[in-house]
Design an enzyme around this catalytic site. Structure first.
Site, PDB file in Angstrom:
ATOM      1  N   ASP A  57      -6.787  17.195  -8.294  1.00  0.00           N
ATOM      2  CA  ASP A  57      -7.684  17.332  -7.151  1.00  0.00           C
ATOM      3  C   ASP A  57      -6.864  17.483  -5.877  1.00  0.00           C
ATOM      4  O   ASP A  57      -5.673  17.196  -5.858  1.00  0.00           O
ATOM      5  CB  ASP A  57      -8.633  16.124  -7.053  1.00  0.00           C
ATOM      6  N   ASP A  59      -6.848  16.203  -2.145  1.00  0.00           N
ATOM      7  CA  ASP A  59      -7.440  15.289  -1.169  1.00  0.00           C
ATOM      8  C   ASP A  59      -7.017  15.688   0.231  1.00  0.00           C
ATOM      9  O   ASP A  59      -5.917  16.192   0.440  1.00  0.00           O
ATOM     10  CB  ASP A  59      -7.016  13.848  -1.468  1.00  0.00           C
ATOM     11  N   ASP A 129       0.364   4.042  -1.233  1.00  0.00           N
ATOM     12  CA  ASP A 129       1.082   3.207  -2.210  1.00  0.00           C
ATOM     13  C   ASP A 129       2.558   3.568  -2.407  1.00  0.00           C
ATOM     14  O   ASP A 129       3.440   2.748  -2.176  1.00  0.00           O
ATOM     15  CB  ASP A 129       0.327   3.155  -3.561  1.00  0.00           C
TER      16      ASP A 129
HETATM   17  P1  ATP Z   1      -4.143  11.418  -9.498  1.00  0.00           P
HETATM   18  O1  ATP Z   1      -3.357  12.629  -9.811  1.00  0.00           O
HETATM   19  O2  ATP Z   1      -4.279  10.476 -10.674  1.00  0.00           O
HETATM   20  O3  ATP Z   1      -5.448  11.682  -8.826  1.00  0.00           O
HETATM   21  P2  ATP Z   1      -3.392  10.423  -6.937  1.00  0.00           P
HETATM   22  O4  ATP Z   1      -2.087   9.971  -6.377  1.00  0.00           O
HETATM   23  O5  ATP Z   1      -4.014  11.624  -6.320  1.00  0.00           O
HETATM   24  O6  ATP Z   1      -3.203  10.618  -8.487  1.00  0.00           O
HETATM   25  P3  ATP Z   1      -5.811   9.079  -6.225  1.00  0.00           P
HETATM   26  O7  ATP Z   1      -6.416   7.847  -6.837  1.00  0.00           O
HETATM   27  O8  ATP Z   1      -6.528  10.371  -6.307  1.00  0.00           O
HETATM   28  O9  ATP Z   1      -4.363   9.202  -6.877  1.00  0.00           O
HETATM   29  O10 ATP Z   1      -5.491   8.702  -4.714  1.00  0.00           O
HETATM   30  C1  ATP Z   1      -5.175   9.675  -3.719  1.00  0.00           C
HETATM   31  C2  ATP Z   1      -4.122   9.128  -2.756  1.00  0.00           C
HETATM   32  O11 ATP Z   1      -4.613   7.951  -2.096  1.00  0.00           O
HETATM   33  C3  ATP Z   1      -2.826   8.682  -3.425  1.00  0.00           C
HETATM   34  O12 ATP Z   1      -1.945   9.766  -3.621  1.00  0.00           O
HETATM   35  C4  ATP Z   1      -2.303   7.655  -2.446  1.00  0.00           C
HETATM   36  O13 ATP Z   1      -1.668   8.274  -1.337  1.00  0.00           O
HETATM   37  C5  ATP Z   1      -3.574   6.991  -1.941  1.00  0.00           C
HETATM   38  N1  ATP Z   1      -3.925   5.798  -2.746  1.00  0.00           N
HETATM   39  C6  ATP Z   1      -4.693   5.759  -3.850  1.00  0.00           C
HETATM   40  N2  ATP Z   1      -4.814   4.512  -4.316  1.00  0.00           N
HETATM   41  C7  ATP Z   1      -4.116   3.726  -3.466  1.00  0.00           C
HETATM   42  C8  ATP Z   1      -3.865   2.330  -3.398  1.00  0.00           C
HETATM   43  N3  ATP Z   1      -4.355   1.488  -4.308  1.00  0.00           N
HETATM   44  N4  ATP Z   1      -3.097   1.878  -2.369  1.00  0.00           N
HETATM   45  C9  ATP Z   1      -2.601   2.734  -1.441  1.00  0.00           C
HETATM   46  N5  ATP Z   1      -2.792   4.042  -1.466  1.00  0.00           N
HETATM   47  C10 ATP Z   1      -3.541   4.557  -2.458  1.00  0.00           C
HETATM   48 MG    MG Z   2      -5.913  12.399  -6.775  1.00  0.00          MG
END
Ligand code: ATP
Ligand code: MG
Length: 397
Positions: A57, A59, A129
């Site tokens: 995705d 964001d 994170d």
């Molecule tokens: P995925 O590919 O699994 O979606 P992702 O890194 O995009 O991995 P998401 O859950 O979609 O994970 O979260 C989007 C963004 O939001 C992350 O890349 C990170 O910057 C931030 N984020 C998500 N969860 C947390 C958390 N628990 N604490 C701090 N930042 C977070």
């Molecule tokens: Mg994501």
């Protein structure tokens, strides 16, 4: 954590091409910008593009407040979340997550219960994170903005938390599960301080919201890297803390059987690029346990068990798993899993021949049970033939 930047990487430095970014995400960013806001692509999307992987995705992070996003996109926009307010913007059949820059308290050690204080782009990066998840991509200038050294860390394949990992894991223990998820997916090295904090903060996971933990676990079962992830969960004791029943199985004498089902699920994902239903994924964890229990019981009683016995066993096994786990599986998923599990013993009866003309109650659930027979036939190729026969019988009915 000291701000050093942002360090700016231009088009000539990085490998992201403008065509790599999803058109809908670009349109949302351009519309936010033309309304006078700042907007960037952020997080997993930027990370995955730099790793030359297809992002799941895209964001978007913006200076626009949720109400302003709503005003701009009208009926296409849905504001969601309490703990973390954000906007879902629908473009065609694609939903994009648009969140307002927010300021966390990076140095606090207390659990975050709400994270809705608006901030600057820098502050927004600092509450994220891991460094690799904290890069902004500006599609208008084709530049990457890096406040935390994430670009270099991706290059060095290093997983590093933003700020002191002890504090960051205490603030939000789900980050520890996320660390294992990224490690399972990318096979990065983990920074030594993070590794240490994972041990000392382990029990903190019990303070987190169970639904969030479960969501990360399901996302990993859907990711094509579930076997890796469960291996890391079991090695780091999180499996024992969160799902004692699975720990018992994944660390016991039958662990190879347990992992063979996850490998099959991962293979199907990579081969067909499809996401399995969550009830099938849960069945993938539970079916091998049920099988082993059946074998043990049959040996004990010196006779094959009846279908009724199997239904009873599946029921009590699922109940045991649900009550002992930290995160409870939703009732609806458990009910369908029970159907998938028990139907296996009608598709491939323990004794006698399968009755291809049998009637099955719900066609949707039956399709899931049949798909699950396909997963079993990946683990056990002897079942291939019977799977194909069922598929044919089902098709012509
Ligand atoms: P995925 O590919 O699994 O979606 P992702 O890194 O995009 O991995 P998401 O859950 O979609 O994970 O979260 C989007 C963004 O939001 C992350 O890349 C990170 O910057 C931030 N984020 C998500 N969860 C947390 C958390 N628990 N604490 C701090 N930042 C977070
Ligand atoms: Mg994501």
């Amino acid at each position: 954590f000291r701000l050093v930047g942002p360090k700016i990487y231009t088009e000539t430095d990085h490998c992201i091409k403008s065509g790599d970014v999803n058109k809908d995400a670009l349109e949302v960013i351009f519309r936010l910008k033309s309304a006078g806001h700042t907007a960037y692509l952020v997080g997993g999307g930027v990370r995955d593009l730099l790793l030359k992987k297809q992002p799941k995705d895209f964001d978007i992070s913006t200076s626009a407040r949720p109400e302003q996003i709503k005003e701009l996109f009208g009926r296409r926009c849905l504001l969601i979340g309490q703990r973390f307010r954000l906007a879902h913007v629908r473009m065609g059949n694609h939903v994009l997550e648009v969140s307002t820059f927010r300021a966390g308290d990076a140095d606090s050690s207390s659990l975050i219960v709400r994270d809705n204080r608006w901030g600057t782009p820098e502050e927004d990066v600092l509450r994220r994170d891991f460094t690799m998840n904290a890069l902004f991509y500006d599609p208008t200038t084709h530049t990457i903005l890096d406040y935390v050294g994430g670009y270099q860390d991706i290059h060095d394949r290093l997983l590093r938390s933003i700020g002191d990992p002890h504090l960051r894991f205490k603030q939000d223990p789900v980050r520890m599960i996320r660390l294992l998820k990224f490690r399972a997916r990318f096979n990065f090295h983990v920074d030594a301080k993070c590794e240490h904090a994972m041990h000392t903060c382990q029990e903190e996971i019990l303070k987190s919201a169970p639904a969030r933990v479960l969501e990360e676990v399901f996302k990993m079962l859907e990711s094509g890297y579930s076997a890796n992830f469960f291996l890391l969960l079991s090695k780091s004791n999180f499996l024992e803390i969160l799902f004692p029943c699975f720990h018992h199985f994944f660390c016991g004498k039958d662990k190879n059987i347990a992992f063979s089902y996850l490998n099959a699920i991962d293979e199907i994902h990579h081969k067909y690029d499809m996401v399995l239903d969550r009830a099938e994924l849960l069945a993938g964890l539970v079916f091998p346990i049920l099988e082993q229990e059946l074998i043990a019981l049959t040996e004990h009683r010196q006779m094959t068990l009846s279908y009724g016995d199997i239904v009873h066993l599946s029921h009590s096994l699922l109940r045991g798993i649900t009550t002992s786990s930290f995160a409870h599986f939703p009732k609806k998923i458990v009910a369908i899993t029970h159907y998938i599990l028990t139907t296996q013993y009608r598709l491939t009866p323990q004794s006698g021949k399968p009755r291809f003309a049998s009637r099955f109650s719900s066609p949707q659930d039956f399709r899931l049970a049949l798909n699950f027979l396909n997963i079993r036939s990946q683990v056990n190729p002897e079942l291939q033939e019977i799977y194909l026969s069922w598929k044919k019988a089902h098709h012509s009915s």
